[in-house]
Scaffold this motif. Structure first.
Motif, PDB file in Angstrom:
ATOM      1  N   UNK A  54      -0.813 -55.696 -14.512  1.00  0.00           N
ATOM      2  CA  UNK A  54      -1.076 -56.763 -13.463  1.00  0.00           C
ATOM      3  C   UNK A  54      -0.844 -56.310 -12.131  1.00  0.00           C
ATOM      4  N   UNK A  55       0.523 -55.522 -11.986  1.00  0.00           N
ATOM      5  CA  UNK A  55       1.089 -54.992 -10.803  1.00  0.00           C
ATOM      6  C   UNK A  55       0.406 -53.908 -10.214  1.00  0.00           C
ATOM      7  N   UNK A  56       0.016 -52.954 -11.269  1.00  0.00           N
ATOM      8  CA  UNK A  56      -0.460 -51.470 -10.793  1.00  0.00           C
ATOM      9  C   UNK A  56      -1.713 -51.095 -11.440  1.00  0.00           C
ATOM     10  N   UNK A  57      -2.494 -52.438 -11.767  1.00  0.00           N
ATOM     11  CA  UNK A  57      -3.951 -51.957 -12.276  1.00  0.00           C
ATOM     12  C   UNK A  57      -4.912 -51.818 -11.064  1.00  0.00           C
ATOM     13  N   UNK A  58      -6.128 -52.405 -11.510  1.00  0.00           N
ATOM     14  CA  UNK A  58      -7.187 -52.490 -10.558  1.00  0.00           C
ATOM     15  C   UNK A  58      -7.075 -53.094  -9.366  1.00  0.00           C
ATOM     16  N   UNK A  59      -6.283 -54.185  -9.349  1.00  0.00           N
ATOM     17  CA  UNK A  59      -6.070 -54.995  -8.135  1.00  0.00           C
ATOM     18  C   UNK A  59      -5.177 -54.194  -7.188  1.00  0.00           C
ATOM     19  N   UNK A  60      -4.219 -53.577  -7.622  1.00  0.00           N
ATOM     20  CA  UNK A  60      -3.446 -52.517  -6.986  1.00  0.00           C
ATOM     21  C   UNK A  60      -4.220 -51.562  -6.048  1.00  0.00           C
ATOM     22  N   UNK A 185      18.548 -55.281 -25.357  1.00  0.00           N
ATOM     23  CA  UNK A 185      17.349 -55.812 -25.898  1.00  0.00           C
ATOM     24  C   UNK A 185      16.366 -54.402 -25.867  1.00  0.00           C
ATOM     25  N   UNK A 186      16.147 -54.052 -27.173  1.00  0.00           N
ATOM     26  CA  UNK A 186      15.592 -52.809 -27.623  1.00  0.00           C
ATOM     27  C   UNK A 186      13.917 -53.014 -26.955  1.00  0.00           C
ATOM     28  N   UNK A 187      13.467 -54.245 -27.050  1.00  0.00           N
ATOM     29  CA  UNK A 187      12.070 -54.798 -26.874  1.00  0.00           C
ATOM     30  C   UNK A 187      11.894 -54.825 -25.073  1.00  0.00           C
ATOM     31  N   UNK A 188      12.613 -54.665 -24.387  1.00  0.00           N
ATOM     32  CA  UNK A 188      12.921 -54.526 -22.983  1.00  0.00           C
ATOM     33  C   UNK A 188      12.418 -53.308 -22.315  1.00  0.00           C
ATOM     34  N   UNK A 189      11.404 -53.179 -22.253  1.00  0.00           N
ATOM     35  CA  UNK A 189      11.016 -51.551 -21.862  1.00  0.00           C
ATOM     36  C   UNK A 189      11.189 -51.238 -20.494  1.00  0.00           C
ATOM     37  N   UNK A 199      19.539 -58.523 -12.554  1.00  0.00           N
ATOM     38  CA  UNK A 199      20.158 -59.215 -11.547  1.00  0.00           C
ATOM     39  C   UNK A 199      19.696 -58.624 -10.100  1.00  0.00           C
ATOM     40  N   UNK A 200      19.731 -57.383  -9.904  1.00  0.00           N
ATOM     41  CA  UNK A 200      19.388 -56.590  -8.934  1.00  0.00           C
ATOM     42  C   UNK A 200      17.683 -56.788  -8.559  1.00  0.00           C
ATOM     43  N   UNK A 201      17.052 -56.738  -9.613  1.00  0.00           N
ATOM     44  CA  UNK A 201      15.485 -56.893  -9.548  1.00  0.00           C
ATOM     45  C   UNK A 201      15.276 -58.240  -9.115  1.00  0.00           C
ATOM     46  N   UNK A 202      16.013 -59.404  -9.681  1.00  0.00           N
ATOM     47  CA  UNK A 202      15.805 -60.450  -9.075  1.00  0.00           C
ATOM     48  C   UNK A 202      16.020 -60.711  -7.513  1.00  0.00           C
ATOM     49  N   UNK A 233      15.393 -49.138 -10.274  1.00  0.00           N
ATOM     50  CA  UNK A 233      14.123 -49.468  -9.946  1.00  0.00           C
ATOM     51  C   UNK A 233      13.239 -50.101 -11.135  1.00  0.00           C
ATOM     52  N   UNK A 234      12.806 -51.154 -11.160  1.00  0.00           N
ATOM     53  CA  UNK A 234      11.801 -51.620 -12.099  1.00  0.00           C
ATOM     54  C   UNK A 234      10.436 -50.790 -12.066  1.00  0.00           C
ATOM     55  N   UNK A 235      10.632 -49.725 -12.571  1.00  0.00           N
ATOM     56  CA  UNK A 235       9.625 -48.651 -12.495  1.00  0.00           C
ATOM     57  C   UNK A 235       9.353 -48.056 -13.803  1.00  0.00           C
TER      58      UNK A 235
END
Length: 303
Positions: A54-60, A185-189, A199-202, A233-235
């Motif tokens: 949603x963030x970096x796809x076609x709309x981006x 949380x290992x599922x958090x990629x 927290x910093x991302x928020x 960075x949320x990269x």
């Protein structure tokens, strides 16, 4: 004779019931799992991947064409660059927002039943992220009435109202993350469950959306608590497995496939402003923009 009749009737009924029992669950799918038995964190990775697209796809890329970063050279992206845009171009983005992210994060929260403040806060940040992006891209969007049972046509809320609600959601997320126990949380990629990074991302998202609503002093204050280092960075970095097409950077996949040569930054307005050797450069003599220019460059001939 009468006794034989009763015995025959009983045997018939018994055998009939026994035969029915044999096929009672013949149509049950033994591989189908109910959402009730799946741990809530197992829904997280899929929601995060939907958020990435949603963030970096076609709309981006469309945004890049219309803000001067990118140029459409041929085919689909040339048409979009020339403002021939149809609703079909954004359907995938809406699906990822309203099917891939928000219902999944809300399902996770509902399954937590008040436990696990860390996962709760993460899901709230993700919803704020994707809904804030939707409002930024599309203006008025459905939000307050989405996923109300029995309501098939939720109203569109004004952009400013949506962004105000996003700020409230981020406040709740920050409260949850502040009281959350430190964990993994290992599922958090994105952050592997690192609550400080979330927290910093928020706070950075709060700064972003305050900028959208021109609340500059609030944006500055929020940014002081925001992403502090490049590693926070949320990269999302794709796996990059050479044998798996879908595990690579979306631009790489695009330009090494059917869209090679269709879109890039060559000749774009933005590139002209940053190119230190260009005739239209707006670089200040005291500022070296070379690194930013190279980072923002998309070579249409090489993914």
């Amino acid at each position: 004779m009468k006794n034989y009749k009763y015995i025959l009737l009983f045997a018939t009924l018994y055998l009939g019931a026994a035969c029915t029992d044999l096929v009672d669950d013949v149509n049950d799918d033994l591989t189908e799992l109910s959402a009730d038995v799946i741990p809530p964190e197992k829904f997280l990775t899929g929601a995060q991947l939907a958020n990435v697209l949603a963030q970096v796809g076609h709309a981006n890329r469309i945004s890049g064409l219309y803000t001067g970063q990118l140029t459409g050279f041929a085919a689909q992206y040339k048409n979009i660059y020339d403002y021939t845009l149809t609703s079909e171009e954004t359907e995938s983005t809406w699906n990822r927002i309203y099917q891939g992210v928000v219902p999944q994060t809300r399902l996770i929260i509902s399954k937590l039943e008040g436990e696990n403040a860390l996962l709760h806060g993460i899901c709230q940040v993700m919803e704020a992220h994707v809904i804030g992006t939707a409002a930024t891209l599309f203006g008025d969007i459905p939000y307050e009435e989405i996923f109300i049972e029995g309501l098939e046509d939720p109203k569109f809320d004004e952009q400013a109202t949506v962004l105000a609600n996003v700020q409230l959601l981020l406040d709740e997320a920050i409260d949850n993350l502040n009281v959350a126990a430190t964990g993994v949380i290992s599922e958090d990629i994105y952050y592997n469950g690192d609550k400080q990074k979330w927290l910093e991302a928020a706070w950075s998202l709060k700064a972003r959306y305050y900028m959208q609503t021109k609340e500059y002093s609030s944006a500055y204050s929020a940014a002081q608590n925001g992403i502090s280092t490049a590693s926070n960075n949320m990269n999302f970095i794709p796996i990059g497995d050479s044998s798996i097409t879908g595990s690579k950077n979306t631009y790489f996949t695009l330009l090494n496939g059917s869209r090679a040569g269709d879109i890039g930054t060559q000749g774009s307005y933005f590139s002209g402003l940053l190119d230190p050797s260009g005739t239209t450069s707006r670089n200040h003599a005291k500022t070296d923009e070379t690194a930013r220019f190279e980072y923002m460059t998309v070579d249409q001939t090489d993914g």
